[in-house]
Design a protein around this motif. Structure first.
Motif, PDB file in Angstrom:
ATOM      1  N   GLY A  92       0.830  -1.202   0.000  1.00  8.26           N
ATOM      2  CA  GLY A  92       0.000   0.000   0.000  1.00  8.26           C
ATOM      3  C   GLY A  92       0.865   1.253   0.000  1.00  8.26           C
ATOM      4  N   PRO A  93       0.261   2.417  -0.179  1.00 12.77           N
ATOM      5  CA  PRO A  93       1.037   3.655  -0.245  1.00 12.77           C
ATOM      6  C   PRO A  93       1.629   4.087   1.095  1.00 12.77           C
ATOM      7  CG  PRO A  93      -1.307   4.122  -0.401  1.00 12.77           C
ATOM      8  CD  PRO A  93      -1.157   2.633  -0.415  1.00 12.77           C
ATOM      9  N   ASN A  94       2.602   4.964   1.024  1.00 14.76           N
ATOM     10  CA  ASN A  94       3.236   5.575   2.178  1.00 14.76           C
ATOM     11  C   ASN A  94       2.207   6.445   2.897  1.00 14.76           C
ATOM     12  OD1 ASN A  94       4.653   7.582   3.754  1.00 14.76           O
ATOM     13  ND2 ASN A  94       6.513   7.003   2.670  1.00 14.76           N
ATOM     14  N   LEU A  95       2.124   6.303   4.215  1.00 19.08           N
ATOM     15  CA  LEU A  95       1.163   7.075   5.012  1.00 19.08           C
ATOM     16  C   LEU A  95       1.849   8.051   5.967  1.00 19.08           C
ATOM     17  CD1 LEU A  95      -1.372   4.235   5.970  1.00 19.08           C
ATOM     18  CD2 LEU A  95      -1.531   5.883   4.094  1.00 19.08           C
ATOM     19  N   GLN A  96       3.161   8.222   5.830  1.00 15.23           N
ATOM     20  CA  GLN A  96       3.896   9.058   6.772  1.00 15.23           C
ATOM     21  C   GLN A  96       3.421  10.508   6.775  1.00 15.23           C
ATOM     22  OE1 GLN A  96       7.865   8.155   5.408  1.00 15.23           O
ATOM     23  NE2 GLN A  96       8.125   6.574   6.967  1.00 15.23           N
ATOM     24  N   LYS A  97       2.922  11.008   5.643  1.00 23.53           N
ATOM     25  CA  LYS A  97       2.425  12.388   5.561  1.00 23.53           C
ATOM     26  C   LYS A  97       1.025  12.418   4.958  1.00 23.53           C
ATOM     27  CE  LYS A  97       6.940  14.473   5.398  1.00 23.53           C
ATOM     28  NZ  LYS A  97       7.764  15.524   4.861  1.00 23.53           N
ATOM     29  N   VAL A  98       0.245  11.404   5.267  1.00 28.68           N
ATOM     30  CA  VAL A  98      -1.101  11.294   4.698  1.00 28.68           C
ATOM     31  C   VAL A  98      -1.990  12.457   5.121  1.00 28.68           C
ATOM     32  CG1 VAL A  98      -2.083   9.814   6.516  1.00 28.68           C
ATOM     33  CG2 VAL A  98      -2.967   9.676   4.178  1.00 28.68           C
ATOM     34  N   GLY A  99      -1.750  13.026   6.306  1.00 28.38           N
ATOM     35  CA  GLY A  99      -2.539  14.158   6.788  1.00 28.38           C
ATOM     36  C   GLY A  99      -2.352  15.416   5.955  1.00 28.38           C
ATOM     37  N   ASP A 100      -1.254  15.507   5.208  1.00 25.09           N
ATOM     38  CA  ASP A 100      -1.042  16.632   4.295  1.00 25.09           C
ATOM     39  C   ASP A 100      -1.836  16.473   3.003  1.00 25.09           C
ATOM     40  OD1 ASP A 100       0.685  18.142   5.854  1.00 25.09           O
ATOM     41  OD2 ASP A 100       2.500  17.250   4.987  1.00 25.09           O
ATOM     42  N   LYS A 101      -2.180  15.232   2.674  1.00 22.95           N
ATOM     43  CA  LYS A 101      -2.825  14.940   1.390  1.00 22.95           C
ATOM     44  C   LYS A 101      -4.331  14.740   1.505  1.00 22.95           C
ATOM     45  CE  LYS A 101       1.388  12.587   0.070  1.00 22.95           C
ATOM     46  NZ  LYS A 101       2.027  11.300  -0.043  1.00 22.95           N
ATOM     47  N   LEU A 102      -4.764  14.175   2.622  1.00 23.67           N
ATOM     48  CA  LEU A 102      -6.183  13.840   2.797  1.00 23.67           C
ATOM     49  C   LEU A 102      -6.714  14.410   4.108  1.00 23.67           C
ATOM     50  CD1 LEU A 102      -5.998  10.041   1.836  1.00 23.67           C
ATOM     51  CD2 LEU A 102      -6.726  11.916   0.359  1.00 23.67           C
ATOM     52  N   THR A 103      -8.004  14.745   4.109  1.00 15.36           N
ATOM     53  CA  THR A 103      -8.660  15.197   5.336  1.00 15.36           C
ATOM     54  C   THR A 103      -9.004  13.982   6.196  1.00 15.36           C
ATOM     55  OG1 THR A 103     -10.903  15.036   4.441  1.00 15.36           O
ATOM     56  CG2 THR A 103      -9.721  17.121   4.082  1.00 15.36           C
ATOM     57  N   LYS A 104      -9.351  14.249   7.431  1.00 18.01           N
ATOM     58  CA  LYS A 104      -9.737  13.144   8.315  1.00 18.01           C
ATOM     59  C   LYS A 104     -10.988  12.438   7.794  1.00 18.01           C
ATOM     60  CE  LYS A 104     -12.005  16.300  11.529  1.00 18.01           C
ATOM     61  NZ  LYS A 104     -11.991  16.876  12.884  1.00 18.01           N
ATOM     62  N   GLN A 105     -11.887  13.184   7.151  1.00 21.67           N
ATOM     63  CA  GLN A 105     -13.092  12.578   6.583  1.00 21.67           C
ATOM     64  C   GLN A 105     -12.737  11.657   5.406  1.00 21.67           C
ATOM     65  OE1 GLN A 105     -12.861  15.887   7.223  1.00 21.67           O
ATOM     66  NE2 GLN A 105     -14.466  16.304   8.712  1.00 21.67           N
ATOM     67  N   GLN A 106     -11.812  12.097   4.566  1.00 23.73           N
ATOM     68  CA  GLN A 106     -11.400  11.271   3.431  1.00 23.73           C
ATOM     69  C   GLN A 106     -10.701  10.000   3.909  1.00 23.73           C
ATOM     70  OE1 GLN A 106      -9.119  14.401   1.540  1.00 23.73           O
ATOM     71  NE2 GLN A 106     -10.590  14.523  -0.156  1.00 23.73           N
TER      72      GLN A 106
END
Length: 121
Positions: A72-86
């Motif tokens: 699966g994709p890298n999630l280290q900076k997922v908060g920069d790319k997606l909202t909590k709802q997404q």
């Protein structure tokens, strides 16, 4: 006379076809509107310990021990790319090769995990 009967049947078939087509378009539009509804995630403090436990149990195999991504994709900076709802919707419903977790995790567990991941910036 035969030509008139065939013309009437063809006309009826065309009218029915357009009716079915417009009905399907309307249903898809309604479905898209329902999917776009904003997910309400409570503004509760993140229970990092619980989120990490869920991550280790359900996500680690694909996203890696340090959220670096493997299958699966890298999630280290997922908060920069997606909202909590997404993030919540993705965990709940899955996407692409990612499975849905709505039947294996409770809503509050998904919310906590989504909030924890949203903090990763």
């Amino acid at each position: 006379m035969y030509k008139w009967i065939m013309a009437v049947f063809c006309g009826i078939a065309v009218v029915i076809g357009f009716g079915v087509l417009f009905n399907q378009i309307s249903e898809r539009q309604n479905q898209a509107v329902q999917e776009e509804k904003v997910v309400e995630i409570p503004d509760a403090p993140v229970n990092a310990e619980a989120a990490e436990a869920i991550y280790k149990q359900s996500c680690l195999a694909c996203h890696g021990k340090g959220l670096e991504g493997q299958i699966g994709p890298n999630l280290q900076k997922v908060g920069d790319k997606l909202t909590k709802q997404q993030i919540y919707k993705m965990i709940q419903n899955g996407k692409g090769g990612m499975p849905s977790f709505k039947s294996s995790l409770k809503d509050d567990e998904i919310s906590n995990l989504a909030l924890w991941l949203a903090e990763k910036k």
